[in-house]
Design an enzyme around this catalytic site. Structure first.
Site, PDB file in Angstrom:
ATOM      1  CE  LYS A  14     -76.090 -32.129 -36.377  1.00 19.65           C
ATOM      2  NZ  LYS A  14     -75.331 -33.392 -36.180  1.00 19.65           N
ATOM      3  CG  ASP A  59     -79.893 -37.182 -37.402  1.00 14.62           C
ATOM      4  OD1 ASP A  59     -80.445 -37.414 -38.496  1.00 14.62           O
ATOM      5  OD2 ASP A  59     -78.682 -37.394 -37.182  1.00 14.62           O
ATOM      6  CE  LYS A 111     -78.755 -40.350 -36.116  1.00 15.78           C
ATOM      7  NZ  LYS A 111     -77.303 -40.578 -36.100  1.00 15.78           N
ATOM      8  CG  ASP A 119     -77.862 -34.323 -34.218  1.00 15.01           C
ATOM      9  OD1 ASP A 119     -76.708 -34.203 -33.749  1.00 15.01           O
ATOM     10  OD2 ASP A 119     -78.086 -34.678 -35.386  1.00 15.01           O
ATOM     11  CG  ASP A 151     -77.119 -40.505 -39.602  1.00 12.81           C
ATOM     12  OD1 ASP A 151     -77.729 -39.534 -39.119  1.00 12.81           O
ATOM     13  OD2 ASP A 151     -76.620 -41.406 -38.909  1.00 12.81           O
ATOM     14  CD  GLU A 200     -77.803 -34.844 -39.643  1.00 12.10           C
ATOM     15  OE1 GLU A 200     -77.650 -34.401 -38.492  1.00 12.10           O
ATOM     16  OE2 GLU A 200     -77.462 -36.002 -39.954  1.00 12.10           O
ATOM     17  NE  ARG A 208     -70.443 -34.620 -42.284  1.00 19.58           N
ATOM     18  CZ  ARG A 208     -69.689 -35.700 -42.081  1.00 19.58           C
ATOM     19  NH1 ARG A 208     -68.800 -36.073 -42.986  1.00 19.58           N
ATOM     20  NH2 ARG A 208     -69.824 -36.402 -40.985  1.00 19.58           N
TER      21      ARG A 208
END
Length: 431
Positions: free
Chosen positions: A194, A199, A206, A217, A276, A278, A280
């Protein structure tokens, strides 16, 4: 010429005037580390204290500095604010190479994780990984970067949708390591990471304090790239794919939205109930591509869920697998490498724990943090996209990949915890 502080190991308890069981004291112009009954942990703690002193340099001297002790010191001494120079103690040639390889690779991983998001958009992340691997294995790296609209055209819907809200295009790195004589051999394994370079949470935005550290991230992409790099340095002799799914998850008039439905290459439809969740979505593309390549072994890594951190804190990475035998071996590899990993539940039924009235599944539950069992539900979502019914697949949720602040063992930022385990597992499992 640098004035190096000599650092000595001691198994003796410090004098009482230093306080109760200190890890570090000073005498005769030397720093003394008191190893006690947890030597590696205490060495790493002492290294953190020395790094904070902003010394010009330190030199590991005297007896007892085997490779494990020097590695513990190097982990604690590393910092986003570059500490003074580290002069290692002598080792035999094999151990010296091993230590140097670990330091080289994990420094690359930590520097990537610590990089400001302005300087590391998705395409740049892919390019830096390519450059690093090409330096280690010249002539043995094949790569291509698919970016922007080309992702949509080729069906990589998760990476495209998550990244389309940014002016800087999302990207997928498709890279192969091809050792001599293996150019026509089948892919032995695929590593999927990933790579969310920042993010914001998207429209499920967030809070500021949670967003502050979200440059990390992309820790999964850095981890799998580091694992391949270390495995190459350790003599990897099989053809291995590296797949990085990279995007900035931002808000704009072009961003993906709550209620959107994504249609993946394998026919799975996904309702977006949380922008959020995202990670996956982009990993699903990488896992599908691993399946297209016919990889019998797939490891993925991601800073995927806060639920894993809630379960394990930031000391352990969480390990998920439908292949229970492989999971047990992976955890054993982690123990052998001295990296803390712990299993969390994953069964087939976790695929159905985020139902949607409009699609085959939602990408989460529409509650804060994904609700109870959020890390397992995220792994269950990923299991819809893996080849071979999940056999040969391990998912690592990188709860220990980074820290928001300095602590007793680690500096703020990336840790590279997980790289050693994955590199070792890759070599052993492809033999």
């Amino acid at each position: 010429m640098l004035d190096f502080m000599p650092v000595v190991l001691s198994n003796q308890t410090a004098e009482a005037h230093w306080g109760r069981a200190p890890v570090l004291t000073f005498r005769a112009e030397q720093a003394w580390i008191h190893t006690g009954d947890e030597p590696l942990r205490r060495i790493q703690q002492a290294a953190r204290k020395l790094a904070a002193m902003q010394l010009p340099g330190v030199s590991l001297v005297g007896d007892g500095w085997d490779m494990a002790c020097q590695w513990a010191f190097a982990q604690g001494y590393a910092s986003a604010k570059k500490p003074g120079e580290l002069r290692l103690a002598p080792l035999n040639a094999g151990e010296q190479k091993e230590l140097n390889d670990r330091i080289k690779v994990t420094r690359f991983v930590r520097d990537l994780v610590n990089e400001t998001p302005e300087n590391l958009p998705p395409v740049e992340l892919c390019q830096r990984v390519i450059e690093f691997l090409e330096q280690l294995a010249p002539g043995r790296i094949k790569s291509r970067i698919i970016e922007g609209e080309a992702l949509r055209e080729q069906g990589w819907v998760g990476t495209y949708q998550v990244g389309r809200g940014s002016d800087r295009p999302p990207a997928m790195l498709q890279l192969e390591f091809c050792p001599p004589g293996q150019e026509q051999a089948p892919i032995a394994a695929a590593l999927v990471g990933k790579g969310i370079t920042f993010d914001s949470g998207g429209y499920s935005m967030k809070a500021s304090e949670s967003m502050l550290t979200m440059k990390i991230d992309m820790g999964g992409a850095a981890t799998v790239a580091g694992a391949l790099a270390l495995a190459i340095l350790h003599g990897l002799d099989k053809r291995v794919a590296l797949i990085l799914c990279c995007a900035e998850n931002l808000v704009s008039g072009h961003a993906y939205k709550l209620g959107d439905i994504l249609h993946y290459k394998n026919g799975t439809s996904v309702e977006i109930v949380n922008t959020d969740a995202e990670g996956r979505l982009v990993l699903a593309d990488g896992l599908l591509y691993a399946g297209e390549l016919g990889a019998p072994l797939v490891f993925d890594a991601a800073t995927l869920t806060g639920a894993a951190v809630t379960a394990l804190g930031t000391d352990y990475n969480a390990v998920f697998a439908l292949d229970k035998g492989l999971s047990q071996r992976y955890l054993q590899y982690a123990a052998e490498q001295g990296e803390l990993h712990w299993p969390l539940p994953l069964e087939k039924f976790h695929q159905n724990n985020c139902p949607s009235p409009y699609a085959d599944t939602a990408n989460s539950k529409p509650v804060k943090g994904g609700g109870p069992g959020g890390a397992s539900n995220a792994a269950g979502f990923l299991s819809r996209f893996v080849p071979n019914g999940g056999m040969g697949w391990v998912h690592v949720d990188l709860a220990a990949a980074a820290h928001s602040n300095d602590n007793a063992l680690w500096s703020a930022g990336g840790t590279a915890v997980g790289v050693l385990t994955m590199a070792h597992a890759l070599i052993v499992e492809t033999k």
